[in-house]
Design a protein around this motif. Structure first.
Motif, short mmCIF file in Angstrom:
data_model
loop_
_atom_site.label_atom_id
_atom_site.label_comp_id
_atom_site.label_asym_id
_atom_site.label_seq_id
_atom_site.Cartn_x
_atom_site.Cartn_y
_atom_site.Cartn_z
N MET A 374 0.82 -1.22 0.00
CA MET A 374 0.00 0.00 0.00
C MET A 374 0.85 1.27 0.00
N ILE A 375 2.13 1.14 0.39
CA ILE A 375 3.05 2.28 0.34
C ILE A 375 3.48 2.47 -1.11
N ASN A 376 3.80 3.69 -1.50
CA ASN A 376 4.23 3.94 -2.88
C ASN A 376 5.68 3.45 -3.09
N VAL A 377 5.81 2.13 -2.97
CA VAL A 377 7.09 1.44 -3.22
C VAL A 377 6.73 0.21 -4.03
N ASP A 378 7.38 -0.01 -5.15
CA ASP A 378 7.16 -1.28 -5.87
C ASP A 378 8.45 -1.68 -6.56
N GLY A 379 8.62 -2.99 -6.67
CA GLY A 379 9.86 -3.53 -7.22
C GLY A 379 9.64 -4.27 -8.52
N PHE A 380 10.75 -4.63 -9.16
CA PHE A 380 10.67 -5.47 -10.36
C PHE A 380 10.28 -6.88 -9.94
N THR A 381 10.11 -7.78 -10.92
CA THR A 381 9.86 -9.18 -10.54
C THR A 381 11.17 -9.75 -10.00
N GLY A 382 11.05 -10.74 -9.13
CA GLY A 382 12.27 -11.36 -8.59
C GLY A 382 12.19 -11.60 -7.10
N GLY A 383 11.10 -11.19 -6.45
CA GLY A 383 10.99 -11.36 -5.00
C GLY A 383 11.06 -10.04 -4.25
N PHE A 384 11.19 -8.93 -5.01
CA PHE A 384 11.37 -7.62 -4.39
C PHE A 384 10.09 -7.12 -3.71
N ASN A 385 8.94 -7.47 -4.26
CA ASN A 385 7.70 -6.96 -3.68
C ASN A 385 7.39 -7.65 -2.36
N LEU A 386 7.67 -8.94 -2.28
CA LEU A 386 7.48 -9.61 -0.98
C LEU A 386 8.53 -9.14 0.02
N GLN A 387 9.76 -8.92 -0.46
CA GLN A 387 10.79 -8.41 0.48
C GLN A 387 10.37 -7.03 1.02
N ASN A 388 9.73 -6.24 0.17
CA ASN A 388 9.19 -4.95 0.64
C ASN A 388 8.22 -5.19 1.81
N CYS A 389 7.39 -6.22 1.68
CA CYS A 389 6.44 -6.53 2.77
C CYS A 389 7.17 -6.93 4.05
N TRP A 390 8.10 -7.90 3.93
CA TRP A 390 8.78 -8.39 5.15
C TRP A 390 9.53 -7.23 5.83
N SER A 391 10.23 -6.41 5.03
CA SER A 391 11.10 -5.37 5.61
C SER A 391 10.30 -4.24 6.22
N THR A 392 9.31 -3.74 5.49
CA THR A 392 8.53 -2.60 6.04
C THR A 392 7.69 -3.06 7.22
N ALA A 393 7.17 -4.29 7.15
CA ALA A 393 6.35 -4.82 8.27
C ALA A 393 7.21 -4.95 9.52
N HIS A 394 8.40 -5.49 9.35
CA HIS A 394 9.27 -5.67 10.51
C HIS A 394 9.63 -4.32 11.13
N LEU A 395 9.97 -3.37 10.27
CA LEU A 395 10.36 -2.05 10.78
C LEU A 395 9.19 -1.37 11.49
N ALA A 396 8.00 -1.48 10.90
CA ALA A 396 6.82 -0.89 11.55
C ALA A 396 6.62 -1.52 12.93
N ALA A 397 6.76 -2.84 12.99
CA ALA A 397 6.50 -3.55 14.25
C ALA A 397 7.49 -3.14 15.34
N ILE A 398 8.78 -3.13 15.01
CA ILE A 398 9.74 -2.82 16.08
C ILE A 398 9.68 -1.34 16.47
N SER A 399 9.35 -0.48 15.51
CA SER A 399 9.26 0.96 15.83
C SER A 399 8.08 1.20 16.76
N LEU A 400 7.01 0.55 16.45
CA LEU A 400 5.79 0.71 17.25
C LEU A 400 6.01 0.24 18.68
N LEU A 401 6.77 -0.84 18.84
CA LEU A 401 7.04 -1.33 20.20
C LEU A 401 7.99 -0.40 20.94
N GLN A 402 8.97 0.14 20.20
CA GLN A 402 9.90 1.08 20.86
C GLN A 402 9.15 2.29 21.38
N GLU A 403 8.21 2.76 20.57
CA GLU A 403 7.44 3.95 20.96
C GLU A 403 6.56 3.71 22.17
#
Ligand SMILES: Cc1cc2nc3c(=O)[nH]c(=O)nc-3n(C[C@H](O)[C@H](O)[C@H](O)COP(=O)(O)OP(=O)(O)OC[C@H]3O[C@@H](n4cnc5c(N)ncnc54)[C@H](O)[C@@H]3O)c2cc1C
Length: 405
Positions: A374-403
């Motif tokens: 849903m963020i304005n980030v998209d990748g080529f084919t190759g696994g980049f779009n799922l990596q976008n999900c894992w990375s942004t989700a993880h960062l959101a989760a740990i940031s939210l807990l830190q806050e």
């Protein structure tokens, strides 16, 4: 209205589910509720043709980020905090062993998106993630809490992760976020030269392509092109569809592809054919250029250019030679549009200017985080779009807990 739950996540696609796992892995006592009207991870099932190409083997973060035509800068922090390597390690830890294919795409050893989803969900259930199978119809922030409504009831959360994917921006809009016009990308393309569809199944391997629009050169790329019965396709074409997603190309004003079929320049082929004429003067024109072009494509080119391929090479005129060499070095195809109903990833979405890239938190409403497509980030084919999900989700989760502390 009751339930003073801690963290709400809307969307149980790869981003939403991974955000929930990351919260729980970091602090198991935090209560996490994930909403989706579909079964969790339904959207993971078709990925990679059912095999789940969940990442791409590239260890340099900056190079990895360069595979995102939109958001390559924005995603750097998320990739740094949770990289391809971290994904592979975490997947392995929860029982998803993986392998790297010869083109660097990473797949689970099971080659099964279904089994991958089952493992992720089993982990979620073990950690106590709560899934509610309901659509969220409304959302409201009262200055302190998020009140979200499903058709059955209202829920209240202090912190929220929105992970509703590339097709539903209603909730982000309701929370006053700007949406960059969504457009589907990674699509096969239609060409004006429909006669080449008869070559369906033919792949042009490792060809260099220049892409022009409105007489301006937009791109210079290399890769494989596949002819299908109604399009040109393959990773290189998906890349072009991605880079040109906002160009308004049509049959009146097409994209022009100039393809070097031969993998050689004009002078090299010219010299080659000079020698060939001396050594094999009786060979037919159609049989003289096998080193530079697949035979069935070459015959189509000869037909289109009205050159008699059955003539001996010694009888080829200068004009004919020029036409042939031009086609071999700058074979032109005109792209008139995307194949209707295709495109698997959304370009556009929540404007990255309104999200803090080091936390994934909204700059407009504190306590609101974003993850995935849903963020304005998209990748080529190759696994980049799922990596976008894992990375942004993880960062959101740990940031939210830190806050939270
Ligand atoms: C056919 C296909 C193959 C693909 N293959 C690959 C691949 O091999 N590798 C790769 O990297 N990428 C691939 N992709 C892209 C990848 O699947 C997506 O980028 C990824 O699924 C995005 O995940 P997400 O969680 O952000 O969004 P989504 O997967 O779209 O999930 C969003 C979820 O939110 C839910 N939702 C939305 N609105 C609401 C609401 N109001 N209330 C409740 N729930 C809501 C939706 O039901 C959905 O389940 C593929 C895509 C397709 C279509």
């Amino acid at each position: 209205m009751k339930s003073e739950l801690e963290i709400g996540i809307i969307g149980a696609g790869p981003a939403g589910v991974f955000a929930a796992l990351s919260v729980k892995e970091t602090n198991e006592n935090t209560e996490v509720t994930v909403f989706d009207w579909q079964e969790p991870l339904t959207t993971l099932l078709p990925t990679g043709g059912g095999r789940c190409n969940f990442s791409y083997f590239e260890t340099d973060i900056k190079t990895f980020a360069s595979y995102y035509p939109r958001g390559s800068k924005f995603i750097l922090s998320a990739l740094t905090r949770f990289s391809m390597n971290d994904t592979v390690d975490y997947f392995e830890k929860i029982g998803i062993k993986s392998y790297v294919q010869s083109d660097n795409r990473i797949f689970p050893i099971s080659d099964s998106a279904k089994k991958t989803a089952e493992k992720l969900l089993a982990r979620g259930n073990k950690l106590g993630v709560k899934f509610i199978q309901q659509r969220v119809s409304h959302i409201f922030h009262d200055g302190e809490n998020f009140i979200i409504s499903t058709y059955e009831k209202d829920y209240r959360f202090k912190k929220l992760i929105l992970a509703t994917g590339g097709k539903n921006f209603k909730l982000a809009r309701a929370l006053k976020h700007k949406i960059i016009t969504p457009a589907l990308t990674l699509a096969p393309l239609e060409i004006a030269e429909k006669e080449y569809y008869e070559l369906s199944g033919l792949t042009l391997k490792d060809v260099w392509v220049k892409v022009y629009y409105d007489n301006k050169k937009l791109l210079n790329l290399a890769g494989n092109i596949l002819f299908t019965k109604n399009s040109i396709s393959g990773p290189l074409i998906f890349k072009i569809s991605s880079c040109c997603v906002y160009e308004k190309y049509t049959s009146e004003n097409p994209l022009e592809l100039q393809i070097n079929l031969a993998g050689q320049n004009y002078t090299y082929i010219d010299n080659f054919i000079k020698d060939f004429r001396i050594n094999s003067p009786k060979t037919t024109i159609k049989n003289s250029f096998g080193a530079f072009c697949p035979k069935n494509l070459f015959e189509k080119i000869l037909k289109k250019e009205e050159i008699d391929g059955t003539k001996q090479i010694s009888q080829m005129t200068n004009k004919e030679k020029e036409i042939i060499l031009e086609n071999l070095t700058e074979f032109k195809l005109h792209v008139t549009g995307k194949v209707i109903g295709t495109g698997i990833v959304t370009a556009g979405g929540v404007d990255t200017d309104e999200i803090n890239p080091t936390t994934m938190e909204s700059k407009i409403i504190s306590g609101l985080f974003f993850a995935g497509e849903m963020i304005n980030v998209d990748g080529f084919t190759g696994g980049f779009n799922l990596q976008n999900c894992w990375s942004t989700a993880h960062l959101a989760a740990i940031s939210l807990l830190q806050e939270k502390k």
